[in-house]
Design a protein around this motif. Structure first.
Motif, PDB file in Angstrom:
ATOM      1  N   THR A  46      62.752  76.531  45.801  1.00  0.00           N
ATOM      2  CA  THR A  46      64.089  75.995  46.044  1.00  0.00           C
ATOM      3  C   THR A  46      64.364  75.861  47.540  1.00  0.00           C
ATOM      4  OG1 THR A  46      64.961  76.944  43.992  1.00  0.00           O
ATOM      5  CG2 THR A  46      66.560  76.392  45.695  1.00  0.00           C
ATOM      6  N   ILE A  47      64.043  76.916  48.289  1.00  0.00           N
ATOM      7  CA  ILE A  47      64.299  76.923  49.734  1.00  0.00           C
ATOM      8  C   ILE A  47      63.437  75.898  50.454  1.00  0.00           C
ATOM      9  CG2 ILE A  47      64.119  78.307  51.838  1.00  0.00           C
ATOM     10  CD1 ILE A  47      64.777  80.769  50.113  1.00  0.00           C
ATOM     11  N   VAL A  48      62.133  75.878  50.146  1.00  0.00           N
ATOM     12  CA  VAL A  48      61.202  74.989  50.853  1.00  0.00           C
ATOM     13  C   VAL A  48      61.495  73.525  50.528  1.00  0.00           C
ATOM     14  CG1 VAL A  48      58.769  74.349  51.120  1.00  0.00           C
ATOM     15  CG2 VAL A  48      59.426  76.757  51.053  1.00  0.00           C
ATOM     16  N   THR A  49      61.866  73.228  49.279  1.00  0.00           N
ATOM     17  CA  THR A  49      62.211  71.851  48.918  1.00  0.00           C
ATOM     18  C   THR A  49      63.406  71.368  49.734  1.00  0.00           C
ATOM     19  OG1 THR A  49      61.395  72.144  46.653  1.00  0.00           O
ATOM     20  CG2 THR A  49      62.892  70.301  47.044  1.00  0.00           C
ATOM     21  N   LYS A  50      64.407  72.222  49.907  1.00  0.00           N
ATOM     22  CA  LYS A  50      65.567  71.855  50.725  1.00  0.00           C
ATOM     23  C   LYS A  50      65.164  71.637  52.177  1.00  0.00           C
ATOM     24  CE  LYS A  50      69.106  74.194  47.941  1.00  0.00           C
ATOM     25  NZ  LYS A  50      70.100  75.306  47.898  1.00  0.00           N
ATOM     26  N   LEU A  51      64.257  72.467  52.677  1.00  0.00           N
ATOM     27  CA  LEU A  51      63.801  72.308  54.057  1.00  0.00           C
ATOM     28  C   LEU A  51      63.086  70.979  54.256  1.00  0.00           C
ATOM     29  CD1 LEU A  51      62.405  75.894  54.860  1.00  0.00           C
ATOM     30  CD2 LEU A  51      64.466  74.836  55.806  1.00  0.00           C
ATOM     31  N   VAL A  52      62.258  70.594  53.295  1.00  0.00           N
ATOM     32  CA  VAL A  52      61.505  69.341  53.417  1.00  0.00           C
ATOM     33  C   VAL A  52      62.438  68.142  53.292  1.00  0.00           C
ATOM     34  CG1 VAL A  52      59.665  67.922  52.435  1.00  0.00           C
ATOM     35  CG2 VAL A  52      59.382  70.400  52.556  1.00  0.00           C
ATOM     36  N   ARG A  53      63.316  68.173  52.297  1.00  0.00           N
ATOM     37  CA  ARG A  53      64.220  67.042  52.073  1.00  0.00           C
ATOM     38  C   ARG A  53      65.162  66.813  53.252  1.00  0.00           C
ATOM     39  NH1 ARG A  53      66.188  67.631  45.744  1.00  0.00           N
ATOM     40  NH2 ARG A  53      64.342  66.661  44.798  1.00  0.00           N
ATOM     41  N   SER A  54      65.640  67.883  53.840  1.00  0.00           N
ATOM     42  CA  SER A  54      66.599  67.762  54.941  1.00  0.00           C
ATOM     43  C   SER A  54      65.931  67.445  56.271  1.00  0.00           C
ATOM     44  CB  SER A  54      67.395  69.064  55.082  1.00  0.00           C
ATOM     45  OG  SER A  54      66.557  70.124  55.530  1.00  0.00           O
ATOM     46  N   SER A  74      59.968  60.402  49.988  1.00  0.00           N
ATOM     47  CA  SER A  74      60.831  60.240  48.817  1.00  0.00           C
ATOM     48  C   SER A  74      61.161  61.614  48.232  1.00  0.00           C
ATOM     49  CB  SER A  74      60.132  59.379  47.762  1.00  0.00           C
ATOM     50  OG  SER A  74      59.036  60.099  47.192  1.00  0.00           O
ATOM     51  N   PRO A  75      62.215  61.717  47.430  1.00  0.00           N
ATOM     52  CA  PRO A  75      62.550  63.007  46.799  1.00  0.00           C
ATOM     53  C   PRO A  75      61.401  63.588  45.981  1.00  0.00           C
ATOM     54  CG  PRO A  75      64.406  61.497  46.620  1.00  0.00           C
ATOM     55  CD  PRO A  75      63.265  60.701  47.177  1.00  0.00           C
ATOM     56  N   GLN A  76      60.692  62.720  45.265  1.00  0.00           N
ATOM     57  CA  GLN A  76      59.568  63.209  44.455  1.00  0.00           C
ATOM     58  C   GLN A  76      58.446  63.725  45.345  1.00  0.00           C
ATOM     59  OE1 GLN A  76      57.967  60.403  41.650  1.00  0.00           O
ATOM     60  NE2 GLN A  76      56.225  61.708  41.116  1.00  0.00           N
ATOM     61  N   GLU A  77      58.161  63.003  46.432  1.00  0.00           N
ATOM     62  CA  GLU A  77      57.120  63.446  47.359  1.00  0.00           C
ATOM     63  C   GLU A  77      57.529  64.741  48.055  1.00  0.00           C
ATOM     64  OE1 GLU A  77      55.031  59.273  48.806  1.00  0.00           O
ATOM     65  OE2 GLU A  77      57.016  59.787  49.579  1.00  0.00           O
ATOM     66  N   ALA A  78      58.815  64.880  48.339  1.00  0.00           N
ATOM     67  CA  ALA A  78      59.303  66.117  48.955  1.00  0.00           C
ATOM     68  C   ALA A  78      59.053  67.296  48.032  1.00  0.00           C
ATOM     69  CB  ALA A  78      60.790  65.997  49.276  1.00  0.00           C
ATOM     70  N   GLU A  79      59.280  67.111  46.738  1.00  0.00           N
ATOM     71  CA  GLU A  79      59.035  68.175  45.768  1.00  0.00           C
ATOM     72  C   GLU A  79      57.549  68.528  45.700  1.00  0.00           C
ATOM     73  OE1 GLU A  79      60.664  67.340  41.959  1.00  0.00           O
ATOM     74  OE2 GLU A  79      62.734  67.188  42.678  1.00  0.00           O
ATOM     75  N   GLU A  80      56.705  67.500  45.753  1.00  0.00           N
ATOM     76  CA  GLU A  80      55.258  67.738  45.696  1.00  0.00           C
ATOM     77  C   GLU A  80      54.781  68.468  46.953  1.00  0.00           C
ATOM     78  OE1 GLU A  80      53.631  63.870  45.164  1.00  0.00           O
ATOM     79  OE2 GLU A  80      54.246  63.706  43.058  1.00  0.00           O
ATOM     80  N   LEU A  81      55.270  68.039  48.117  1.00  0.00           N
ATOM     81  CA  LEU A  81      54.897  68.705  49.361  1.00  0.00           C
ATOM     82  C   LEU A  81      55.371  70.148  49.360  1.00  0.00           C
ATOM     83  CD1 LEU A  81      55.728  65.856  51.899  1.00  0.00           C
ATOM     84  CD2 LEU A  81      53.476  66.886  51.584  1.00  0.00           C
ATOM     85  N   ALA A  82      56.608  70.359  48.904  1.00  0.00           N
ATOM     86  CA  ALA A  82      57.152  71.719  48.864  1.00  0.00           C
ATOM     87  C   ALA A  82      56.346  72.591  47.915  1.00  0.00           C
ATOM     88  CB  ALA A  82      58.617  71.677  48.436  1.00  0.00           C
TER      89      ALA A  82
END
Length: 225
Positions: A46-54, A74-82
């Motif tokens: 949860t924390i890392v996804t927010k860091l990547v997206r922002s 993209s949001p989906q890529e951010a989730e994958e990276l996180a």
């Protein structure tokens, strides 16, 4: 920080120390460990996804001395990276922080914060792998490698810039795979020492090969004129 906050932080560290001691004695096994690490991964994601997206992840990496060129994600890529960063960060947290005894109460950092920091440290390599997979060698912009492209863009026509870029891409395509890899890694911010470790070369050899690869890219368009 007030006295109550200091006392709360100290108590949190003490409890984390008790947990870690138990986990180390149990060999990171058992129901208590399973529950803890599932919660840690979920909270960390949860924390890392927010860091990547922002985009805050890039600032955090910069604070660690690992500067990355931020691209649109993209949001989906951010989730994958996180997700990948959390996985790699967890391996670091488990193997070095707990089993390797790098973490301690004296470290002064609660377990969750230590884990998020491990994910931040893991992110640059995860991000570079994503760039390589998403864009491939031939789509990477080679900073300082294309022959006088900046000069053409600023002083000539867009058509000239396209022609010059095509010539530079063609020259890049003629390099050996090692040459392409060297220029790519250098453009992504790897130091000569880091590239040397990846390619089993000395930093001095890396520097020389990068210089020769750049010269080859610059000379090719000139020779074809």
């Amino acid at each position: 920080m007030g006295s109550s906050d200091s006392a709360s932080a100290a108590e949190r560290l003490r409890l984390d120390g008790v947990l870690v001691q138990h986990f180390r004695e149990s060999g990171l096994a058992g129901p208590r460990w399973n529950q803890f690490h599932r919660q840690l991964l979920g909270r960390g994601l949860t924390i890392v996804t927010k860091l990547v997206r922002s985009g805050a992840m890039f600032s955090r990496c910069g604070q660690q001395g690992r500067y990355l060129h931020r691209q649109e994600i993209s949001p989906q890529e951010a989730e994958e990276l996180a997700s990948d960063a959390v996985y790699d960060g967890y391996v670091y947290f488990r193997d070095r922080g707990l089993l390797g005894r790098e973490w301690s109460v004296g470290h002064g950092l609660p377990l969750e914060e230590y884990f998020v920091n491990a994910c931040v440290l893991a992110f640059p390599n995860v991000y570079r792998r994503w760039q390589t997979h998403a864009h491939g060698w031939h789509d990477v912009r080679l900073v300082d490698s294309v022959a006088s492209l900046e000069h053409v863009v600023t002083e000539a026509t867009p058509e000239d810039a396209v022609i010059e870029q095509a010539a530079a891409n063609a020259a890049f395509a003629t390099l050996s795979e090692d040459g392409k890899r060297l220029l790519f890694l250098h453009d992504q911010g790897y130091s000569h020492a880091e590239i040397g470790e990846l390619m089993r070369l000395t930093p001095r050899a890396v520097e020389g090969r990068i210089r020769r690869a750049r010269l080859a890219v610059r000379r090719r368009p000139e020779e074809e004129r």
